[in-house]
Scaffold this active site. Structure first.
Site, short mmCIF file in Angstrom:
data_model
loop_
_atom_site.label_atom_id
_atom_site.label_comp_id
_atom_site.label_asym_id
_atom_site.label_seq_id
_atom_site.Cartn_x
_atom_site.Cartn_y
_atom_site.Cartn_z
N ASN A 53 0.86 -1.18 0.00
CA ASN A 53 0.00 0.00 0.00
C ASN A 53 0.90 1.23 0.00
O ASN A 53 1.49 1.57 1.02
CB ASN A 53 -0.89 -0.03 1.25
CG ASN A 53 -1.74 1.22 1.39
OD1 ASN A 53 -1.82 2.04 0.47
ND2 ASN A 53 -2.37 1.38 2.55
N TRP A 54 0.98 1.87 -1.15
CA TRP A 54 1.90 3.01 -1.27
C TRP A 54 1.35 4.25 -0.58
O TRP A 54 2.06 5.25 -0.47
CB TRP A 54 2.15 3.33 -2.75
CG TRP A 54 2.94 2.30 -3.49
CD1 TRP A 54 3.45 1.11 -2.99
CD2 TRP A 54 3.35 2.35 -4.87
NE1 TRP A 54 4.13 0.44 -3.97
CE2 TRP A 54 4.09 1.17 -5.14
CE3 TRP A 54 3.16 3.27 -5.90
CZ2 TRP A 54 4.63 0.91 -6.40
CZ3 TRP A 54 3.70 3.00 -7.14
CH2 TRP A 54 4.43 1.84 -7.40
N LYS A 55 0.09 4.24 -0.18
CA LYS A 55 -0.54 5.41 0.44
C LYS A 55 -0.34 6.64 -0.47
O LYS A 55 -0.34 6.50 -1.68
CB LYS A 55 -0.01 5.60 1.86
CG LYS A 55 -0.17 4.31 2.69
CD LYS A 55 0.09 4.48 4.14
CE LYS A 55 -0.10 3.13 4.85
NZ LYS A 55 0.09 3.22 6.29
N HIS B 169 -9.35 1.17 5.32
CA HIS B 169 -8.03 1.32 5.93
C HIS B 169 -8.16 2.22 7.16
O HIS B 169 -8.96 3.16 7.17
CB HIS B 169 -7.05 1.93 4.92
CG HIS B 169 -5.64 1.87 5.41
ND1 HIS B 169 -5.13 2.78 6.30
CD2 HIS B 169 -4.66 0.97 5.16
CE1 HIS B 169 -3.87 2.45 6.58
NE2 HIS B 169 -3.56 1.36 5.90
N GLU C 117 -6.49 4.58 8.16
CA GLU C 117 -6.32 6.02 7.89
C GLU C 117 -7.60 6.62 7.30
O GLU C 117 -7.90 7.79 7.52
CB GLU C 117 -5.10 6.22 6.96
CG GLU C 117 -3.81 6.00 7.75
CD GLU C 117 -2.66 5.41 6.95
OE1 GLU C 117 -2.69 5.43 5.72
OE2 GLU C 117 -1.73 4.89 7.60
N GLU D 54 -5.24 -4.80 10.90
CA GLU D 54 -4.27 -3.74 11.15
C GLU D 54 -4.43 -3.21 12.56
O GLU D 54 -5.34 -2.42 12.84
CB GLU D 54 -4.51 -2.60 10.16
CG GLU D 54 -4.38 -3.01 8.73
CD GLU D 54 -4.14 -1.81 7.82
OE1 GLU D 54 -3.13 -1.79 7.15
OE2 GLU D 54 -4.96 -0.89 7.83
N GLY E 24 2.74 2.41 10.92
CA GLY E 24 3.66 3.53 10.74
C GLY E 24 4.42 3.90 12.00
O GLY E 24 5.03 4.96 12.06
N SER F 259 3.43 -2.24 10.40
CA SER F 259 4.89 -2.27 10.53
C SER F 259 5.48 -3.65 10.24
O SER F 259 6.43 -4.08 10.89
CB SER F 259 5.33 -1.77 11.91
OG SER F 259 5.03 -0.40 12.03
N GLY G 87 4.99 1.38 4.73
CA GLY G 87 6.31 2.00 4.52
C GLY G 87 7.31 1.09 3.82
O GLY G 87 8.04 1.53 2.92
P1 13P Z 1 3.12 0.37 7.85
O1 13P Z 1 3.62 -0.92 7.23
O2 13P Z 1 3.85 1.58 7.34
O3 13P Z 1 3.02 0.28 9.33
O4 13P Z 1 1.63 0.55 7.31
C1 13P Z 1 0.76 -0.52 7.37
C2 13P Z 1 -0.41 -0.17 6.58
O5 13P Z 1 -1.12 0.78 6.86
C3 13P Z 1 -0.68 -0.97 5.38
O6 13P Z 1 -1.81 -0.56 4.73
#
Ligand code: 13P
Length: 251
Positions: free
Chosen positions: A9-11, A95, A97, A167, A173, A213, A235
């Site tokens: 997931n590149w966000k 997600h 976020e 998650e 993150g 993470s 990330g």
């Molecule tokens: P991180 O791997 O940066 O913690 O993010 C996880 C995530 O939100 C995957 O969608």
């Protein structure tokens, strides 16, 4: 046997040029065809990334979100139909976020799951508890409610298309990962809730990804857990070497 999946997931990261470069590097370093790799770039890069990956074995494309309506006057939004027409097969829904920063709740997410399925996209439905939920020991209740309100209105045949990503919000993150005990514990709980609702056959086929993470150092241990079928990576998916090393963590 359940598929093994690593989804990146590149966000809200990468210019078009940098994203395409990353895809090239991932392809060059990718030798594990037993793992399905899903790349989730920003909407605006979906078609270009899909075009680049369409002849590569073992890669598929996801969007990071979709609107809940089929189409209409929703300026700035992107529909499931548009996502499918850009060459994606999956869409991430709910997600953390999106839940936290955009106020998306389970009722809205259930609508998004429906519209995704209507347009032949496979939802990657995210759920998970906050730090406060875990400290208050209500994490199982929280996830149970997300399952019930977000997914358990689906027919068995629709439900069996969905991928679930756990998650733990406190691990996203932050560099903090759930222990294998915590990850396996929650994945086992999710599978047993699916069993209670849809029965053993469907629950044993349901794909459960861990997100929070996950990186090249901890993926092997996490992927060895009985009920962990892969990862949703944030990330660490932005660097080809790290993404490929996570893919290669499957035994
Ligand atoms: P991180 O791997 O940066 O913690 O993010 C996880 C995530 O939100 C995957 O969608």
């Amino acid at each position: 046997m359940r598929k093994k999946i690593v989804a990146g997931n590149w966000k809200m990261n990468k210019s078009l040029a940098d994203g395409l470069l990353l895809v090239d590097e991932i392809i060059r370093g990718s030798h594990n065809n037993s793992v399905l790799k899903i790349i989730a770039p920003a909407f605006i890069h979906l078609a270009a990334v899909a075009e680049k990956l369409k002849k590569e074995e073992g890669f598929e494309i996801a969007a990071q979100n979709c609107h809940q309506s089929q189409n209409g006057a929703f300026t700035g939004e992107v529909s499931a139909e548009m996502i499918a027409s850009a060459g994606a097969q999956y869409v991430i829904i709910g997600h953390s976020e999106r839940r936290i920063y955009f106020g998306e709740n389970n009722g809205l997410l259930a609508q998004k799951v429906n519209i995704a399925l209507t347009n032949n996209l496979i939802p990657i439905f995210c759920l998970g508890e906050s730090r406060e939920d875990r400290n208050a020991n209500v994490h199982l209740e929280k996830v149970k409610q997300q399952l019930k309100e977000g997914l358990f209105n689906l027919s068995p045949s629709d439900f069996s298309k969905v991928i679930i990503a756990y998650e733990p919000v406190w691990a996203i993150g932050t560099g903090v990962t759930a222990t294998t005990h915590q990850a396996q514990g929650m994945h086992h709980f999710i599978r047993s809730e699916v069993n209670r609702k849809y029965g053993k056959d469907i629950s044993e086929e349901t794909l459960l990804l861990y997100g929070g993470s996950c990186n090249a150092d901890n993926a092997k241990e996490l992927f060895a857990c009985l009920d962990v079928d892969g990862g949703l990576i944030g990330g660490a998916s932005l660097k080809a070497a790290e993404f490929n090393s996570i893919v290669n963590s499957f035994g």
